[in-house]
Design a protein around this motif. Structure first.
Motif, PDB file in Angstrom:
ATOM      1  N   PRO A 194       0.816  -1.226   0.000  1.00 25.08           N
ATOM      2  CA  PRO A 194       0.000   0.000   0.000  1.00 25.08           C
ATOM      3  C   PRO A 194       0.850   1.277   0.000  1.00 25.08           C
ATOM      4  CG  PRO A 194      -0.124  -1.100   2.134  1.00 25.08           C
ATOM      5  CD  PRO A 194       0.599  -2.030   1.204  1.00 25.08           C
ATOM      6  N   GLU A 195       2.049   1.226   0.578  1.00 23.16           N
ATOM      7  CA  GLU A 195       2.908   2.415   0.585  1.00 23.16           C
ATOM      8  C   GLU A 195       3.373   2.750  -0.833  1.00 23.16           C
ATOM      9  OE1 GLU A 195       5.486  -1.112   0.710  1.00 23.16           O
ATOM     10  OE2 GLU A 195       3.743  -0.567   1.904  1.00 23.16           O
ATOM     11  N   ALA A 196       3.554   1.739  -1.676  1.00 20.01           N
ATOM     12  CA  ALA A 196       3.926   1.975  -3.072  1.00 20.01           C
ATOM     13  C   ALA A 196       2.765   2.625  -3.821  1.00 20.01           C
ATOM     14  CB  ALA A 196       4.335   0.673  -3.746  1.00 20.01           C
ATOM     15  N   LEU A 197       1.546   2.168  -3.562  1.00 20.01           N
ATOM     16  CA  LEU A 197       0.378   2.766  -4.192  1.00 20.01           C
ATOM     17  C   LEU A 197       0.289   4.252  -3.851  1.00 20.01           C
ATOM     18  CD1 LEU A 197      -2.232   2.462  -5.845  1.00 20.01           C
ATOM     19  CD2 LEU A 197      -3.382   1.845  -3.722  1.00 20.01           C
ATOM     20  N   ARG A 198       0.464   4.586  -2.580  1.00 21.50           N
ATOM     21  CA  ARG A 198       0.439   6.000  -2.174  1.00 21.50           C
ATOM     22  C   ARG A 198       1.548   6.795  -2.860  1.00 21.50           C
ATOM     23  NH1 ARG A 198      -0.793   3.480   2.626  1.00 21.50           N
ATOM     24  NH2 ARG A 198       1.348   3.620   3.411  1.00 21.50           N
ATOM     25  N   PHE A 199       2.733   6.202  -2.954  1.00 18.69           N
ATOM     26  CA  PHE A 199       3.862   6.862  -3.604  1.00 18.69           C
ATOM     27  C   PHE A 199       3.534   7.190  -5.054  1.00 18.69           C
ATOM     28  CE2 PHE A 199       7.744   6.139  -6.208  1.00 18.69           C
ATOM     29  CZ  PHE A 199       8.458   7.266  -5.832  1.00 18.69           C
ATOM     30  N   TYR A 200       3.002   6.220  -5.804  1.00 14.74           N
ATOM     31  CA  TYR A 200       2.685   6.452  -7.212  1.00 14.74           C
ATOM     32  C   TYR A 200       1.558   7.475  -7.367  1.00 14.74           C
ATOM     33  CZ  TYR A 200       5.632   2.366  -7.897  1.00 14.74           C
ATOM     34  OH  TYR A 200       6.679   1.482  -7.885  1.00 14.74           O
TER      35      TYR A 200
END
Length: 151
Positions: free
Chosen positions: A129-135
């Protein structure tokens, strides 16, 4: 932080696999060992010989600290337009949170523009989920639901 971008070379494969294996999901699917499985070198040769694939490294003071693969694909949809797909994005754990991932993605977007792409796409595992927020912070939108079939 002055990041230099360059195309990967065969001698970089072990460092790339090391970064790919350096997280929970990567440890489950990668085999960072000595010697590396030949499949990694075979994949590198295929990527390196394909003009529509770029394996891009981010280097800091000569050290490889990030990697991404960008694939350029023609489509009949969107009036025969090209799109770029970014995959295998990793930054070294020692430099995470320092903006290198942001610079990698920015570099990929500029490469896509230079190649005349109308769209840049990527996927991220739902367990990240942290990658989703980053993108999303970089302007990407979760407009599609993706599916995979393991073979």
């Amino acid at each position: 932080m002055e990041i230099e971008f360059r195309n990967a070379r065969r001698e970089d494969v072990a460092r790339i696999v090391e970064m790919l294996a350096d997280d929970k999901l990567g440890r489950e699917r990668e085999r960072f060992e000595t010697p590396l499985p030949a499949s990694y070198y075979a994949a590198f040769s295929s990527i390196d010989s394909d003009p529509n694939n770029e394996l891009i490294l981010a280097c800091l003071d000569g050290e490889i600290v990030g990697v991404q693969q960008v694939t350029f694909t023609p489509y009949l949809t969107h009036q025969g337009g090209w799109r770029a797909t970014i995959e295998g994005i990793r930054t070294a754990s020692s430099v995470r949170g320092q903006g290198i991932g942001r610079q990698l993605i920015g570099f990929a977007i500029e490469r896509a523009k230079a190649r005349g792409c109308h769209l840049v796409q990527l996927t991220t595992d739902i367990q990240r989920p942290e990658a989703l927020r980053f993108y999303e912070q970089l302007g990407f939108s979760a407009t599609h639901e993706g599916m995979k079939l393991k073979l």
